[in-house]
Design a protein around this motif. Structure first.
Motif, short mmCIF file in Angstrom:
data_model
loop_
_atom_site.label_atom_id
_atom_site.label_comp_id
_atom_site.label_asym_id
_atom_site.label_seq_id
_atom_site.Cartn_x
_atom_site.Cartn_y
_atom_site.Cartn_z
N LEU A 4 -35.78 41.27 -42.82
CA LEU A 4 -36.77 40.21 -42.72
C LEU A 4 -36.92 39.48 -44.06
O LEU A 4 -37.09 38.27 -44.10
N VAL B 295 -37.16 35.51 -44.55
CA VAL B 295 -38.46 35.00 -44.99
C VAL B 295 -38.56 35.32 -46.48
O VAL B 295 -39.13 36.32 -46.86
N GLN C 164 -40.24 34.56 -48.83
CA GLN C 164 -41.55 34.83 -49.42
C GLN C 164 -41.87 36.31 -49.42
O GLN C 164 -42.63 36.80 -50.24
N LEU C 165 -41.28 37.02 -48.46
CA LEU C 165 -41.58 38.45 -48.34
C LEU C 165 -40.96 39.26 -49.46
O LEU C 165 -41.40 40.37 -49.73
N SER C 166 -39.93 38.69 -50.10
CA SER C 166 -39.19 39.53 -51.04
C SER C 166 -40.06 39.95 -52.22
O SER C 166 -39.72 40.89 -52.93
N GLN C 167 -41.17 39.28 -52.43
CA GLN C 167 -42.03 39.71 -53.52
C GLN C 167 -42.67 41.07 -53.24
O GLN C 167 -43.17 41.73 -54.13
N PHE C 168 -42.62 41.47 -51.96
CA PHE C 168 -43.17 42.79 -51.64
C PHE C 168 -42.11 43.88 -51.72
O PHE C 168 -42.38 45.02 -51.43
N GLU D 6 -34.47 47.22 -54.57
CA GLU D 6 -33.48 46.15 -54.39
C GLU D 6 -32.23 46.43 -55.19
O GLU D 6 -31.13 46.30 -54.69
#
Lengths: 418, 259
Positions: free
Chosen positions: A277, A281, A283-287, A293
């Protein structure tokens, strides 16, 4: 008639009616056990058919339909399903042949199958050449002068075509068949070793996989680089499929039935879904913790990353648990198209690659709209279904008329793949 | 286990809600751009920053930008419409008039990332840019270079550029639907993203941007037209997007426009 032919008998499952679990006569073999005769695993056909459809859709440019393919929901994709099931069915058919008629005959039959796949690959390459030559002469958009560098290989067909015949030059989307050819070439050895000790064979396969990763072994390609699917790594899935077919699946049934396995699988799939996801999206990668990673990426498809392999295992574990072998839905009319395609996988695979080429061509030449895109995907799938139906029909007719005269050649089709 | 599922759901909802709010703010902040160039704001933002660019502009020093690219950096026979030239114009418009912006272009056509990176030490001695925009990947994809080797080469290049004292922006391949069946871009896109993440540098996702335009019908990238019109328009939009991206990553927006 050999046993393999009896398997052929029920190729048209549903019409011929797969023999239910009543006839549980097993071939008495020292180390491996084969499933009951006459039972065609419809689940295998179903999922191989599904894999073929997904591979077709994945080969088309991205569209709405692409969102239905499993690679968007986790690490593994249709290729894993395909190779695993190919290993399973190949071992099932040729393993039996090896027990019945000996190593030499079984090897000869496997080689015949390898030849068929090779010819199919060369055929696809010819179509690719036609397409690329057409584009090279017709398409001159100044935005893409650089990308047209891909046509440079046309300047030296003497080298390129020979390299293609040697399986070293493989254009995009033509990587699966060479992988399959190499795996099938190794099949006699795999089966022979499985006949001796299945677990040791699987162990050796894991060792080869680990060594491949550790020492970075690969198959080189032309003009440079390496095979996009490293057979030395992907063999693990193929051998695992063979191991499952030759009794491994039965021995694992207790582990597969345990709720602990189920929850681990679910947790893993959810986690993988969350990770995928973050690709779509951003924007989610900041979580996503940076450390995870760095540990996780890149998820390597070439060498069948462990994350991909385990993702496939989790998927398979849940499938086996929630979709029993005797699920009545397998005989329903709605799943027939998928099962039919899965039963003629080599032909349908090649057709799928061809249709993807053709689809690209139509999109480029006629129009690239979403409606056209949907139409192409849909008609592609319908064509695959129709051709699979014709092949079954022909086989049935040919079998009927040839049954008396024809000797047992075996059912390469069940062993399919491609 | 339930807690884990719940947690990821909460994170998910939070993640979906936050960017929409941000997108709203950003939309009101940007100056009018041609409709064809419009992009969702997430394609124009980066978590990584450009501290040296920010510093130079703050101190009023000239902003020297070097674009290292290949044939797709330019349009044959109309240099001034290519994206580096367009970016220069837009940057000059957007930054304070006192700011000197100089953009130079270094084309290394038909060279892989490795071959290009090997020239960086000398190149950076000759020019001392504040920012290097390194566009790469296409030649490697065409020649299907080993993606691991490619990643190594990009890493090496980025390190060399940073050592020479410049901020770095990576730019990936063009989206080229015509050659999609022939060039496998994905491993190269993935590896560039990895390098950008590892070195905390902004990645200008040219591929995703152009695909967005094509999918939304702003540009028909399948078009076989031989004229330079389409290329000019696309490069204009790319230049604008790139300028916006640099301004955003260096936090150069005037104070009242910031969130």
């Amino acid at each position: 008639m050999t046993i393999a032919d009896q398997v052929t008998g029920s190729t048209i499952a549903g019409t011929a009616g797969a023999t239910p679990a009543g006839t549980k006569s097993r071939a008495a073999a020292p180390a491996i056990t084969l499933p009951a005769i006459g039972e065609r695993e419809l689940r295998l056909d179903l999922f191989r058919g599904l894999a073929l459809w997904l591979i077709f859709i994945d080969h088309l440019p991205t569209s709405l339909l692409t969102w239905f393919t499993i690679r968007n929901y986790g690490f593994s994709d249709a290729t894993e399903i395909f190779i695993f099931i190919s290993g399973y069915t190949a071992a099932f058919v040729y393993g039996r042949a090896m027990l019945e008629s000996g190593v030499v005959i079984a090897t000869a039959r496997i080689m015949r199958r390898v030849w068929q796949i090779y010819v199919a690959h060369v055929f696809l390459f010819t179509i690719f050449l036609a397409e690329i030559s057409y584009v090279a002469t017709r398409f001159e958009n100044p935005l893409y002068t650089e990308e047209m560098g891909i046509m440079d290989f046309l300047k030296q067909p003497d080298v390129t075509i020979v390299q293609a015949l040697l399986l070293r030059f493989r254009p995009v989307n033509m990587d699966v068949l060479p992988l399959y050819i190499v795996l099938m070439l190794a099949l006699p050895v795999i089966l022979w070793s499985m006949k001796w000790k299945p677990d040791v064979t699987l162990g050796l396969s894991v060792v080869l996989y680990a060594v491949t990763w550790e020492y970075d072994l690969y198959f080189s390609a032309y003009p440079n680089g390496f095979w996009a699917f490293n057979p030395l790594a992907w063999q693990l899935l193929f051998v695992f499929g063979a191991w499952c077919a030759l009794g491994g699946a039965r021995r694992m049934s207790r582990i597969l039935a345990s709720p602990v396995t189920m929850w681990i699988a679910i947790a893993y799939l959810v986690a993988a879904f969350y990770v995928t996801l973050t690709w779509y999206v951003p924007q989610l990668s900041q979580f996503m913790p940076k450390r995870i990673e760095q540990w996780m990426y890149p998820i390597d498809k070439t060498d069948l990353d462990v994350l991909r392999f385990t993702h496939f295992l989790a998927l398979a574990a849940l499938t086996v648990r929630f979709l029993p072998r005797d699920w009545p839905g397998l005989k329903s009319r709605w799943l027939r198209p998928l099962i039919l395609c899965g039963q003629h996988s080599l032909e349908i695979f090649c057709l799928g690659v061809f249709l993807a080429f053709a689809g690209h061509f139509v999109l480029a030449e006629v129009s690239g709209g979403a409606a056209m895109h949907a139409l192409i995907s849909l008609s592609g799938i319908l064509i695959m279904w129709g051709v699979a139906w014709i092949i079954s029909w022909y086989k049935r007719v040919a079998d009927k008329s040839g049954a008396k005269t024809k000797n047992a050649v075996g059912n390469a089709d069940l062993a399919g793949g491609g | 286990m339930k807690a884990k599922v719940l947690l990821s759901l909460i994170l998910l909802c939070g993640g979906l809600a936050a960017p929409t709010a941000r997108a709203g703010d950003a939309a009101s902040a940007v100056s009018p751009v041609p409709a064809a160039c419009e992009l969702p704001s997430y394609l124009l933002t980066s978590e990584s920053q450009l501290p040296k660019v920010a510093e130079a502009v703050k101190a009023g020093r000239p902003l020297d930008i070097l674009v290292i690219g290949s044939r797709s950096t330019t349009i044959p026979s109309s240099e001034s419409s290519s994206y580096p030239a367009r970016m220069e114009v837009i940057l000059k418009e957007k930054l304070p008039p006192s700011e000197v912006v100089r953009v130079s272009v270094e084309i290394q056509s038909k060279k892989t990332a490795e071959e290009t990176a090997s020239t960086f030490v000398k190149l950076m001695e000759a020019k001392t840019p504040t920012l290097v925009i390194w566009q790469t990947g296409t030649v490697d994809a065409i020649r299907s270079i080993d993606p691991d080797e490619f990643r190594g080469a990009v890493t090496e290049g980025v390190v060399a550029l940073q050592k020479a004292g410049a901020d770095v922006v990576l730019m990936n391949l063009q989206y080229s639907p015509r050659t999609e069946t022939m060039i496998s871009a994905q491993p190269f896109l993935d590896n560039m993203r990895v390098v950008a993440q590892e070195h905390d540098i902004p990645l200008f996702d040219r591929f995703a941007i152009m695909r967005q335009w094509n999918d939304q019908g702003q540009f028909d990238l399948f078009s076989p037209s031989r004229g330079p019109e389409l290329a000019k328009q696309v490069h204009d939009c790319l230049g604008r997007a790139l300028a916006q991206f640099v301004i955003d990553a260096a936090h150069l927006e005037p104070a009242q426009q910031q969130n």
